[in-house]
Design a protein around this motif. Structure first.
Motif, PDB file in Angstrom:
ATOM      1  N   GLY A 256     -69.840  36.085 -47.742  1.00 59.72           N
ATOM      2  CA  GLY A 256     -70.603  34.868 -48.197  1.00 59.72           C
ATOM      3  C   GLY A 256     -70.432  34.882 -49.898  1.00 59.72           C
ATOM      4  N   GLY A 257     -71.097  33.751 -50.510  1.00 62.46           N
ATOM      5  CA  GLY A 257     -70.837  33.911 -51.960  1.00 62.46           C
ATOM      6  C   GLY A 257     -72.187  34.651 -52.463  1.00 62.46           C
ATOM      7  N   GLY A 258     -71.870  34.837 -53.649  1.00 64.17           N
ATOM      8  CA  GLY A 258     -72.915  35.727 -54.436  1.00 64.17           C
ATOM      9  C   GLY A 258     -74.395  35.201 -54.348  1.00 64.17           C
ATOM     10  N   MET A 398     -70.422  45.948 -42.885  1.00 60.12           N
ATOM     11  CA  MET A 398     -70.104  46.174 -44.312  1.00 60.12           C
ATOM     12  C   MET A 398     -70.295  44.702 -44.917  1.00 60.12           C
ATOM     13  SD  MET A 398     -66.377  46.913 -46.086  1.00 60.12           S
ATOM     14  CE  MET A 398     -66.916  48.556 -46.085  1.00 60.12           C
ATOM     15  N   VAL A 399     -70.878  44.833 -46.086  1.00 58.68           N
ATOM     16  CA  VAL A 399     -71.039  43.634 -46.940  1.00 58.68           C
ATOM     17  C   VAL A 399     -69.753  43.398 -48.119  1.00 58.68           C
ATOM     18  CG1 VAL A 399     -72.318  42.657 -48.900  1.00 58.68           C
ATOM     19  CG2 VAL A 399     -73.576  43.306 -46.674  1.00 58.68           C
ATOM     20  N   THR A 400     -69.263  42.296 -47.936  1.00 61.84           N
ATOM     21  CA  THR A 400     -68.042  42.405 -48.857  1.00 61.84           C
ATOM     22  C   THR A 400     -67.823  40.903 -49.295  1.00 61.84           C
ATOM     23  OG1 THR A 400     -65.858  42.620 -49.225  1.00 61.84           O
ATOM     24  CG2 THR A 400     -66.273  42.014 -47.026  1.00 61.84           C
ATOM     25  N   GLY A 401     -67.388  40.531 -50.492  1.00 62.35           N
ATOM     26  CA  GLY A 401     -67.283  39.322 -50.963  1.00 62.35           C
ATOM     27  C   GLY A 401     -65.855  39.311 -51.462  1.00 62.35           C
ATOM     28  N   VAL A 402     -65.014  40.225 -51.689  1.00 57.90           N
ATOM     29  CA  VAL A 402     -63.900  40.466 -52.246  1.00 57.90           C
ATOM     30  C   VAL A 402     -62.729  40.984 -51.403  1.00 57.90           C
ATOM     31  CG1 VAL A 402     -62.807  41.403 -54.155  1.00 57.90           C
ATOM     32  CG2 VAL A 402     -65.044  40.496 -54.567  1.00 57.90           C
ATOM     33  N   CYS A 403     -63.306  42.176 -50.634  1.00 58.53           N
ATOM     34  CA  CYS A 403     -62.406  42.957 -49.893  1.00 58.53           C
ATOM     35  C   CYS A 403     -61.807  42.298 -48.612  1.00 58.53           C
ATOM     36  CB  CYS A 403     -62.731  44.266 -49.698  1.00 58.53           C
ATOM     37  SG  CYS A 403     -63.033  45.126 -51.043  1.00 58.53           S
ATOM     38  N   PHE A 404     -60.942  41.356 -48.606  1.00 61.04           N
ATOM     39  CA  PHE A 404     -60.684  40.605 -47.395  1.00 61.04           C
ATOM     40  C   PHE A 404     -60.079  41.400 -46.210  1.00 61.04           C
ATOM     41  CE2 PHE A 404     -58.362  37.560 -44.703  1.00 61.04           C
ATOM     42  CZ  PHE A 404     -58.967  36.572 -44.481  1.00 61.04           C
ATOM     43  N   ASP A 405     -59.496  42.614 -46.711  1.00 57.63           N
ATOM     44  CA  ASP A 405     -58.624  43.169 -45.771  1.00 57.63           C
ATOM     45  C   ASP A 405     -59.782  43.682 -44.412  1.00 57.63           C
ATOM     46  OD1 ASP A 405     -56.239  42.973 -46.833  1.00 57.63           O
ATOM     47  OD2 ASP A 405     -56.727  44.946 -48.151  1.00 57.63           O
ATOM     48  N   PHE A 406     -60.986  44.009 -44.901  1.00 58.28           N
ATOM     49  CA  PHE A 406     -61.702  44.242 -43.656  1.00 58.28           C
ATOM     50  C   PHE A 406     -62.146  43.058 -42.934  1.00 58.28           C
ATOM     51  CE2 PHE A 406     -62.878  47.531 -46.983  1.00 58.28           C
ATOM     52  CZ  PHE A 406     -62.772  48.544 -46.302  1.00 58.28           C
ATOM     53  N   LEU A 407     -62.112  41.893 -43.251  1.00 55.31           N
ATOM     54  CA  LEU A 407     -62.223  40.708 -42.393  1.00 55.31           C
ATOM     55  C   LEU A 407     -60.927  40.701 -41.386  1.00 55.31           C
ATOM     56  CD1 LEU A 407     -62.945  37.923 -45.153  1.00 55.31           C
ATOM     57  CD2 LEU A 407     -64.493  39.322 -43.550  1.00 55.31           C
ATOM     58  N   ASP A 408     -59.773  41.098 -41.800  1.00 52.42           N
ATOM     59  CA  ASP A 408     -58.625  41.127 -41.001  1.00 52.42           C
ATOM     60  C   ASP A 408     -59.058  42.308 -39.879  1.00 52.42           C
ATOM     61  OD1 ASP A 408     -56.179  40.321 -40.715  1.00 52.42           O
ATOM     62  OD2 ASP A 408     -55.436  41.305 -42.747  1.00 52.42           O
ATOM     63  N   LEU A 409     -59.966  43.189 -40.086  1.00 54.33           N
ATOM     64  CA  LEU A 409     -59.975  44.335 -38.898  1.00 54.33           C
ATOM     65  C   LEU A 409     -61.438  43.987 -38.197  1.00 54.33           C
ATOM     66  CD1 LEU A 409     -59.300  47.352 -41.315  1.00 54.33           C
ATOM     67  CD2 LEU A 409     -57.868  46.455 -39.505  1.00 54.33           C
ATOM     68  N   ALA A 410     -62.202  42.994 -38.504  1.00 57.46           N
ATOM     69  CA  ALA A 410     -63.639  42.830 -38.175  1.00 57.46           C
ATOM     70  C   ALA A 410     -63.601  42.425 -36.899  1.00 57.46           C
ATOM     71  CB  ALA A 410     -64.270  42.030 -39.092  1.00 57.46           C
ATOM     72  N   ASP A 411     -64.424  42.814 -35.787  1.00 54.33           N
ATOM     73  CA  ASP A 411     -64.578  42.400 -34.580  1.00 54.33           C
ATOM     74  C   ASP A 411     -65.950  41.090 -34.795  1.00 54.33           C
ATOM     75  OD1 ASP A 411     -63.410  44.451 -33.257  1.00 54.33           O
ATOM     76  OD2 ASP A 411     -65.013  45.573 -33.814  1.00 54.33           O
ATOM     77  N   LEU A 412     -66.397  41.102 -35.513  1.00 54.83           N
ATOM     78  CA  LEU A 412     -67.335  40.025 -35.819  1.00 54.83           C
ATOM     79  C   LEU A 412     -67.546  39.806 -37.445  1.00 54.83           C
ATOM     80  CD1 LEU A 412     -69.816  38.220 -34.888  1.00 54.83           C
ATOM     81  CD2 LEU A 412     -71.270  40.223 -35.245  1.00 54.83           C
ATOM     82  N   ILE A 414     -69.716  37.808 -40.033  1.00 54.06           N
ATOM     83  CA  ILE A 414     -71.098  36.722 -40.377  1.00 54.06           C
ATOM     84  C   ILE A 414     -70.820  36.347 -41.702  1.00 54.06           C
ATOM     85  CG2 ILE A 414     -73.456  36.678 -40.287  1.00 54.06           C
ATOM     86  CD1 ILE A 414     -73.272  39.028 -38.208  1.00 54.06           C
ATOM     87  N   GLU A 415     -71.050  35.001 -41.927  1.00 52.47           N
ATOM     88  CA  GLU A 415     -71.347  34.434 -43.332  1.00 52.47           C
ATOM     89  C   GLU A 415     -72.625  34.162 -43.661  1.00 52.47           C
ATOM     90  OE1 GLU A 415     -69.916  30.654 -46.191  1.00 52.47           O
ATOM     91  OE2 GLU A 415     -69.667  30.430 -43.838  1.00 52.47           O
ATOM     92  N   MET A 416     -73.225  34.585 -44.636  1.00 49.60           N
ATOM     93  CA  MET A 416     -74.499  34.259 -45.353  1.00 49.60           C
ATOM     94  C   MET A 416     -74.234  33.047 -46.382  1.00 49.60           C
ATOM     95  SD  MET A 416     -76.669  35.836 -43.477  1.00 49.60           S
ATOM     96  CE  MET A 416     -78.043  35.784 -44.450  1.00 49.60           C
ATOM     97  N   ARG A 417     -74.977  31.988 -45.992  1.00 49.51           N
ATOM     98  CA  ARG A 417     -74.991  30.679 -46.994  1.00 49.51           C
ATOM     99  C   ARG A 417     -76.458  30.185 -46.972  1.00 49.51           C
ATOM    100  NH1 ARG A 417     -71.098  25.724 -45.668  1.00 49.51           N
ATOM    101  NH2 ARG A 417     -69.430  27.439 -45.727  1.00 49.51           N
ATOM    102  N   ASN A 418     -76.877  30.278 -48.209  1.00 50.95           N
ATOM    103  CA  ASN A 418     -78.367  30.060 -48.353  1.00 50.95           C
ATOM    104  C   ASN A 418     -79.119  30.810 -47.523  1.00 50.95           C
ATOM    105  OD1 ASN A 418     -77.902  28.061 -50.592  1.00 50.95           O
ATOM    106  ND2 ASN A 418     -77.143  26.461 -48.992  1.00 50.95           N
ATOM    107  N   TYR A 419     -78.960  32.093 -47.240  1.00 51.47           N
ATOM    108  CA  TYR A 419     -79.827  32.895 -46.627  1.00 51.47           C
ATOM    109  C   TYR A 419     -79.757  32.462 -44.988  1.00 51.47           C
ATOM    110  CZ  TYR A 419     -81.543  35.370 -50.638  1.00 51.47           C
ATOM    111  OH  TYR A 419     -81.528  36.106 -51.648  1.00 51.47           O
ATOM    112  N   THR A 420     -78.656  31.611 -44.583  1.00 51.93           N
ATOM    113  CA  THR A 420     -78.523  31.177 -43.214  1.00 51.93           C
ATOM    114  C   THR A 420     -77.271  31.904 -42.755  1.00 51.93           C
ATOM    115  OG1 THR A 420     -79.815  29.328 -43.644  1.00 51.93           O
ATOM    116  CG2 THR A 420     -78.264  29.289 -41.711  1.00 51.93           C
ATOM    117  N   ALA A 421     -77.282  32.444 -41.479  1.00 49.47           N
ATOM    118  CA  ALA A 421     -76.361  33.169 -40.824  1.00 49.47           C
ATOM    119  C   ALA A 421     -75.553  32.284 -40.150  1.00 49.47           C
ATOM    120  CB  ALA A 421     -76.743  34.489 -40.083  1.00 49.47           C
ATOM    121  N   SER A 422     -74.017  32.480 -40.069  1.00 45.09           N
ATOM    122  CA  SER A 422     -73.077  31.720 -38.994  1.00 45.09           C
ATOM    123  C   SER A 422     -71.977  32.596 -38.790  1.00 45.09           C
ATOM    124  CB  SER A 422     -72.747  30.364 -39.509  1.00 45.09           C
ATOM    125  OG  SER A 422     -71.921  30.606 -40.920  1.00 45.09           O
TER     126      SER A 422
END
Length: 597
Positions: A256-258, A398-412, A414-422
């Motif tokens: 998610g965003g900063g 893992m929390v990441t906003g830059v390292c997209f490669d972990f999104l490639d490998l993720a089983d799940l 979660i985006e946090m936007r305005n403290y709301t999870a999706s």
């Protein structure tokens, strides 16, 4: 006790030590001094006060098992912290400024409900350990402040605050059963196919970055709500129905965003190894009890760690399977921490890219063209994180906003936007197909298997010196070295650091005894940790009358007291709390001078 204190009036301060020879029995409580300070300017004296079960009159269902005992003791401790006057005022006597002392010192409680040594409950009886500065003018005893505080103020305080008849029955029951419910959730995570659970309605944000209290600003607080696809429902032992977000084993990425709540969620998960007080906002949030945050620790000590899954091809034929250094880099420290905690049987690692070494997380494909694989010692985490779960059973969040490669490998994902999870796993996978990885393509070939870990034996240094805890997270072995643990955010109070100190001294003493008697081989790191856990899992007992006061023993003997008795350096029974399961593994791997082989 009144007569004895009066008899000390005008005597040299050292005469106070005679108080340790007595156990004072009263109608409301028994009292004894377990350590009398040697000087009015030294640390305060310590006392043990025991309220008998028939006087305290707590219902048995509030202390019928271990977790309820811990919760009730914590509840009582918070009443003491909140209500006890530090310097009780004697309206019948006035003192000039030359009379010092006559004040209580009480341990502050964190937001977490932890097994502690300041209040111990057993079979309905309560052992309250406290510090009290015995009064004097200069170094001459002036006992009247002590008489008022201990014999007038303290009985009234106990009667008005600590007896069950003085409490709100609904409030104490709510507290105890809330803590028990949290313990139950954590112990049943694996049964429910989860590594963590965040309840709907949780308040995860804190009042400030340096505070652990909840954010009470309603205009800036968002209560947590689970995405529908991750929603889990539970019926707790108290009968309470609860639902929230369940995180399954595997690789979970929080993105998610900063400033949108990513690190706030991870921090809450890091603290999810503890039970929290009602009203904290994180009550009912639970994480696998072996969870630990992996982060960069520049300059840390590493001894005999097999870092070969992450670091290879070192210059000068350095052997990565028994790697040692007195001053680790960020990437090396992370590799060592992972291997140490795999050896310690942790099942959940937490990462925040903000506190990780970037060159350990990913490897850019273009850099791989410039620096060939055979010339780069580091195998990045992105190449091993799947194997960690598949081969070692270790999940990662893992929390990441830059390292997209972990999104490639993720089983799940979660985006946090305005403290709301999706949940955005499908979206992340679609993007991954459209944009090839800058890291994975370059490292997927030629990576050796993860390999196995050989348990290392521990040879602790025979430090015959004073050992002190002067700062939170730092144990000072005088004239030798410091054990630095202040980057371990799960150590929430200095009392935990003191317990770790006592545990290490206990292990050193046991090792010295075995060496003298030429007994069994050295313990492994994991066995050493288990030995201390077994001590802390022992049942609370009542101290035999003939042992009362000896070696600072109190009316009740708690497991933490056993660790305290191992420390010959003035540690008091009231100053300890139980550290998390991973903490002794963490400490043993960072104690300079230790041989791990």
């Amino acid at each position: 006790m009144n007569d004895i204190l009066l008899s000390l009036d005008g005597k040299s301060y050292g005469a106070y030590r005679g108080l340790c020879n007595y156990v004072f029995n009263g109608p409301l409580f028994n009292l004894m001094c377990t350590r009398a300070q040697s000087d009015p300017y030294a640390g305060p004296s310590t006392f043990s006060l025991y309220i008998h079960p028939e006087v305290a009159n707590y219902p048995p269902d509030l202390y019928c098992n271990t977790i309820r005992k811990t919760a009730l003791a914590d509840y009582i401790g918070r009443i003491i912290e909140r209500s006890l006057e530090m310097a009780p005022n004697d309206k019948n006597r006035r003192y000039d400024g030359s009379v010092k002392g006559g004040t209580f010192s009480i341990t502050k409680h964190p937001q977490q409900v932890i097994e502690r040594s300041d209040v111990v409950v057993h079979d309905g009886g309560v052992d309250f350990r406290f510090k009290f500065a015995l009064p004097a003018r200069g170094r001459t005893i002036v006992p009247f402040k002590a008489i008022h505080a201990l014999l007038n103020y303290l009985p009234a305080f106990i009667e008005h605050h600590l007896l069950y008849s003085a409490m709100d029955p609904m409030d104490v029951a709510k507290f105890v059963f809330c803590v028990e419910d949290q313990k139950w959730i954590r112990s049943h995570l694996n049964d429910n196919g989860l590594v963590a659970f965040i309840p709907d309605g949780a308040i995860l944000s804190r009042a400030a970055g340096d505070s652990d209290t909840p954010n009470l600003n309603r205009n800036r607080v968002v209560a947590f709500k689970s995405p529908e696809s991750l929603k889990v429902s539970m019926t707790l032992p108290s009968g309470k129905e609860i639902q929230g977000m369940g995180i399954p084993p595997g690789i979970t990425v929080i993105t998610g965003g900063g400033y949108h709540g990513k690190s706030t969620l991870l921090r809450a998960l890091e603290m999810g190894i503890y039970n929290h007080i009602p009203g904290d906002g994180r009550e009912y949030l639970a994480t696998d009890e072996t969870a630990i945050k992996i982060r960069s620790e520049d300059g840390r000590w590493i001894e005999g760690v097999d870092v070969s899954p992450f670091i290879n091809n070192l210059p000068f034929d350095t052997n990565p399977t028994t790697f040692s250094t007195t001053n680790a880099s960020g990437s090396t420290s992370m590799a060592a921490s992972i291997q140490e905690m795999v050896e310690g049987q942790s099942k959940l690692f937490l990462y925040d890219e903000d506190t990780c070494a970037t060159n350990f997380l990913v490897s850019d494909r273009r850099m791989r063209q410039l620096i060939k694989r055979e010339n780069e010692p580091i195998i990045p985490l992105v190449s091993r994180i799947k194997q960690l779960h598949k081969d070692k059973g270790v999940s990662s969040i893992m929390v990441t906003g830059v390292c997209f490669d972990f999104l490639d490998l993720a089983d799940l994902v979660i985006e946090m936007r305005n403290y709301t999870a999706s949940v955005i796993t499908d979206k992340a996978k679609t993007i991954a197909k459209d944009y090839s990885s800058m890291s994975l393509d370059s490292v997927k070939d030629g990576i050796p298997d993860y390999g196995s870990l050989t348990p290392r034996q521990v040879l602790l240094p025979n430090y015959n010196c004073k050992v002190a805890v002067e700062k939170h997270g730092i144990i000072n072995f005088k004239d030798h070295s410091e054990l630095v643990m202040n980057l371990n955010e799960q150590l929430v109070e200095q009392a935990m650091t003191r317990s770790i100190k006592c545990g290490l001294i206990y292990l050193i003493q046991q090792q010295q005894q075995q060496q003298r008697q030429r007994q069994q081989p050295l313990l492994t790191v994991l066995d050493s940790s288990h030995a201390l856990e077994r001590i802390m899992d022992q049942a609370i007992t009542k101290t035999p009358d003939e042992l009362l006061g000896k070696d600072k023993r109190c009316f009740l003997a708690s497991p933490l007291d056993t660790l305290c008795l191992a420390s010959p350096f003035g540690q008091d029974m009231s100053e300890l709390s139980r550290p998390p399961r991973t903490s002794f593994i963490y400490a043993l791997n960072r104690l300079r001078g230790t041989k791990l082989q």
